[in-house]
Scaffold this motif. Structure first.
Motif, PDB file in Angstrom:
ATOM      1  N   ALA A 115       0.937  -1.063  -0.075  1.00 48.56           N
ATOM      2  CA  ALA A 115       0.035   0.203  -0.198  1.00 48.56           C
ATOM      3  C   ALA A 115       0.898   1.233   0.172  1.00 48.56           C
ATOM      4  N   ASP A 116       0.357   2.105  -0.582  1.00 45.76           N
ATOM      5  CA  ASP A 116       1.101   3.611  -0.686  1.00 45.76           C
ATOM      6  C   ASP A 116       1.624   4.043   0.773  1.00 45.76           C
ATOM      7  N   SER A 117       0.848   3.731   1.593  1.00 45.63           N
ATOM      8  CA  SER A 117       1.086   4.337   3.055  1.00 45.63           C
ATOM      9  C   SER A 117       2.424   3.552   3.758  1.00 45.63           C
ATOM     10  N   VAL A 118       2.987   2.373   3.125  1.00 43.27           N
ATOM     11  CA  VAL A 118       3.960   1.729   3.892  1.00 43.27           C
ATOM     12  C   VAL A 118       5.053   1.545   2.817  1.00 43.27           C
ATOM     13  N   LYS A 119       4.800   2.026   1.503  1.00 37.05           N
ATOM     14  CA  LYS A 119       5.860   1.488   0.640  1.00 37.05           C
ATOM     15  C   LYS A 119       7.409   2.167   0.729  1.00 37.05           C
ATOM     16  N   GLY A 120       8.259   1.574   0.540  1.00 39.60           N
ATOM     17  CA  GLY A 120       9.495   2.037   1.076  1.00 39.60           C
ATOM     18  C   GLY A 120       9.871   2.131   2.610  1.00 39.60           C
ATOM     19  N   ARG A 121       8.966   1.589   3.605  1.00 36.19           N
ATOM     20  CA  ARG A 121       9.161   1.360   4.727  1.00 36.19           C
ATOM     21  C   ARG A 121       9.057   0.145   5.214  1.00 36.19           C
ATOM     22  N   PHE A 122       8.069  -0.831   4.746  1.00 35.14           N
ATOM     23  CA  PHE A 122       7.749  -2.254   5.229  1.00 35.14           C
ATOM     24  C   PHE A 122       8.173  -3.192   3.941  1.00 35.14           C
ATOM     25  N   THR A 123       8.719  -4.474   4.370  1.00 33.79           N
ATOM     26  CA  THR A 123       9.081  -5.298   3.530  1.00 33.79           C
ATOM     27  C   THR A 123       8.381  -6.439   4.025  1.00 33.79           C
ATOM     28  N   ILE A 124       7.790  -7.301   2.939  1.00 38.50           N
ATOM     29  CA  ILE A 124       7.108  -8.485   3.218  1.00 38.50           C
ATOM     30  C   ILE A 124       7.999  -9.513   2.711  1.00 38.50           C
ATOM     31  N   SER A 125       8.010 -10.764   3.250  1.00 38.11           N
ATOM     32  CA  SER A 125       8.921 -11.851   2.782  1.00 38.11           C
ATOM     33  C   SER A 125       8.312 -13.039   3.378  1.00 38.11           C
ATOM     34  N   ARG A 126       8.822 -14.272   2.696  1.00 41.65           N
ATOM     35  CA  ARG A 126       8.227 -15.580   3.249  1.00 41.65           C
ATOM     36  C   ARG A 126       9.266 -16.441   2.908  1.00 41.65           C
ATOM     37  N   ASP A 127       9.364 -17.469   3.969  1.00 38.85           N
ATOM     38  CA  ASP A 127      10.268 -18.571   3.999  1.00 38.85           C
ATOM     39  C   ASP A 127       9.562 -19.842   4.078  1.00 38.85           C
ATOM     40  N   ASN A 128       9.065 -20.361   2.990  1.00 49.26           N
ATOM     41  CA  ASN A 128       8.429 -21.646   2.655  1.00 49.26           C
ATOM     42  C   ASN A 128       8.852 -22.683   3.693  1.00 49.26           C
ATOM     43  N   ALA A 129      10.108 -22.653   3.821  1.00 50.38           N
ATOM     44  CA  ALA A 129      10.950 -23.927   4.393  1.00 50.38           C
ATOM     45  C   ALA A 129      10.545 -23.738   5.737  1.00 50.38           C
ATOM     46  N   LYS A 130      10.346 -22.556   6.432  1.00 54.66           N
ATOM     47  CA  LYS A 130       9.794 -22.459   7.777  1.00 54.66           C
ATOM     48  C   LYS A 130       8.462 -22.121   8.093  1.00 54.66           C
ATOM     49  N   ASN A 131       7.732 -21.994   6.780  1.00 56.48           N
ATOM     50  CA  ASN A 131       6.371 -21.971   6.834  1.00 56.48           C
ATOM     51  C   ASN A 131       5.921 -20.847   7.595  1.00 56.48           C
ATOM     52  N   THR A 132       6.626 -19.458   7.282  1.00 56.63           N
ATOM     53  CA  THR A 132       6.538 -18.382   7.901  1.00 56.63           C
ATOM     54  C   THR A 132       6.702 -17.203   6.950  1.00 56.63           C
ATOM     55  N   VAL A 133       5.804 -16.186   7.478  1.00 58.25           N
ATOM     56  CA  VAL A 133       5.959 -15.104   6.647  1.00 58.25           C
ATOM     57  C   VAL A 133       6.112 -13.857   7.562  1.00 58.25           C
ATOM     58  N   TYR A 134       6.972 -12.782   7.121  1.00 57.10           N
ATOM     59  CA  TYR A 134       7.557 -11.721   7.789  1.00 57.10           C
ATOM     60  C   TYR A 134       6.930 -10.577   7.305  1.00 57.10           C
ATOM     61  N   LEU A 135       7.011  -9.350   8.348  1.00 53.38           N
ATOM     62  CA  LEU A 135       6.685  -8.102   8.058  1.00 53.38           C
ATOM     63  C   LEU A 135       7.721  -7.246   8.439  1.00 53.38           C
ATOM     64  N   GLN A 136       8.695  -6.921   7.828  1.00 54.29           N
ATOM     65  CA  GLN A 136       9.701  -5.878   8.482  1.00 54.29           C
ATOM     66  C   GLN A 136       9.186  -4.409   8.342  1.00 54.29           C
TER      67      GLN A 136
END
Length: 122
Positions: free
Chosen positions: A60-81
């Motif tokens: 979303a524009d409100s978080v672009k450049g500040r937040f980063t989403i990532s996924r680790d399928n091996a750990k079955n986990t999603v992150y939001l930095q």
């Protein structure tokens, strides 16, 4: 069915950082598009970031450049930095999984976590 559990929320000063985690169980997340939503008091739940099965992302524009989403399928986990946090980022953050292609729509998500509170002090 997939069960989602968020963690990592808390109280942080403006300008600070947090990393949210979403641990999945029951099924592998590799077959799902994953999203992070947030809901502030009196407001609707809105999509802030999402990552598709093959890695395409949305912000979303409100978080672009500040937040980063990532996924680790091996750990079955999603992150939001979340970096450079602002007071207006204060909300309950929800992780969600979608098995259809409507990954940019709230109604396209089939499974939800219970949410984790993020509070940013000004």
């Amino acid at each position: 069915q997939v069960q989602l559990v968020e963690s990592g929320g808390g109280l942080v000063q403006a300008g600070g950082s947090l990393r949210l985690s979403c641990a999945a169980s029951g099924r592998t997340i590799s077959t799902y598009d994953m999203g992070w939503f947030r809901q502030a008091p009196g407001k609707e739940r809105e999509l802030e970031a999402a990552v598709r099965r093959l890695g395409a992302t949305y912000y979303a524009d409100s978080v672009k450049g500040r937040f980063t989403i990532s996924r680790d399928n091996a750990k079955n986990t999603v992150y939001l930095q979340m970096n450079s946090l602002k007071y207006e980022d204060t909300a309950v953050y929800y992780c969600a999984a979608s098995y259809d292609n409507r990954w940019l729509s709230r109604s396209g998500y089939n499974y939800w976590g219970q949410g984790t509170q993020v509070t940013v002090s000004s």
